[in-house]
Write a protein that holds these residues in place. Structure first.
Motif, short mmCIF file in Angstrom:
data_model
loop_
_atom_site.label_atom_id
_atom_site.label_comp_id
_atom_site.label_asym_id
_atom_site.label_seq_id
_atom_site.Cartn_x
_atom_site.Cartn_y
_atom_site.Cartn_z
N TYR A 1 0.85 -1.19 0.00
CA TYR A 1 0.00 0.00 0.00
C TYR A 1 0.89 1.25 0.00
O TYR A 1 2.02 1.23 0.49
N GLN B 1 0.59 5.28 1.24
CA GLN B 1 -0.23 6.23 1.98
C GLN B 1 -0.08 7.61 1.39
O GLN B 1 1.03 8.16 1.33
N GLN C 1 -5.74 9.89 -0.99
CA GLN C 1 -6.29 8.54 -1.22
C GLN C 1 -6.24 7.66 0.01
O GLN C 1 -6.78 6.56 0.01
N GLY C 2 -5.58 8.12 1.04
CA GLY C 2 -5.45 7.26 2.21
C GLY C 2 -4.48 6.14 1.93
O GLY C 2 -3.38 6.37 1.43
N LEU C 3 -4.90 4.90 2.20
CA LEU C 3 -4.07 3.74 1.92
C LEU C 3 -4.47 3.20 0.55
O LEU C 3 -5.50 2.56 0.39
N LEU D 1 -4.07 0.76 -2.55
CA LEU D 1 -3.55 -0.57 -2.85
C LEU D 1 -2.75 -0.53 -4.14
O LEU D 1 -3.24 -0.12 -5.19
#
Lengths: 112, 113
Positions: B35, B37, B41-43, B45
């Protein structure tokens, strides 16, 4: 595409009160949902999960609610403590640990 | 105390250089995830493996990113050439496909100048 959405970037609550963090998802195939907690300079750590066959799971001060028809889940923390201050990520997958998708996170601040 | 180990913890490099990040999953885990960060988008994939086979790497810019699992104890994420927009924290996580949660490493913070 953002399949898991956390629309509130931040939340501030008073110590002792309830914290409610929300999460929405778009993929109806998701059947396993989790919440992770992240402190600065650390990796996310698992907090609580729920399978799609349930609508509620409780672990101490933490409860996760799942509304499949609305594609919505929430995390309740009662009572909130200053040590709960962190970023909380919602995650969802199809089956266990398959194609697990995360939201953008919500930063929770619990004020003493 | 089993944990996911990531190296390096911090990396500063110049644009155009190759970067390789490594991950040692927890023994017995058969799924490995990468992932990234980001604030927006946050985390995010990037790629994931089950039983060392790549299942999805659609989240990676294919022209510059590559992910491999040469054996069950090592996963790698390579960026070549690196660009300033690749600056982020990269997390590796491992788990079991039959149950339980994902365990995350502490992350590799990459800065591309």
């Amino acid at each position: 595409d953002q399949q898991v959405k956390q629309n509130s970037p931040s939340l501030s609550v008073q110590e002792g009160r309830i914290s409610i963090l929300n999460c929405d998802y778009t993929n109806s195939m998701f059947d396993y949902f989790l919440w992770y907690k992240k402190y600065p300079a650390e990796g996310p750590t698992f907090l609580i999960s729920i399978s799609s066959i349930k609508d509620k799971n409780e672990d101490g001060r933490f409860t996760v609610f799942l509304n499949k028809s609305a594609k919505h889940l929430s995390l309740h923390i009662v009572p909130s403590q200053p040590g709960d201050s962190a970023v909380y990520f919602c995650a969802a997958s199809v089956g266990h640990n398959n194609d697990m998708r995360f939201g953008a996170g919500t930063r929770l601040t619990v004020k003493p | 105390d089993a944990r996911v180990t990531q190296t390096p913890r911090h990396k500063v490099t110049e644009m155009g250089q190759e970067v390789t990040m490594r991950c040692q999953p927890i023994l017995g885990h058969n799924t490995v995830f990468w992932y990234r960060q980001t604030m927006m988008q946050g985390l995010e994939l990037l790629a994931y493996f089950r039983n060392r086979a790549p299942l999805d790497d659609s989240g990676m810019p294919k022209d510059r990113f590559s992910a491999e699992m040469p054996d069950a104890t090592l996963a790698t994420l390579k960026i070549q050439p690196s660009e300033p927009r690749d600056s982020a924290v990269y997390f590796c996580a491992s788990g079991r496909s039959w149950g339980g949660e994902l365990f995350f490493g502490e992350g590799s913070r990459l800065t591309v100048l």
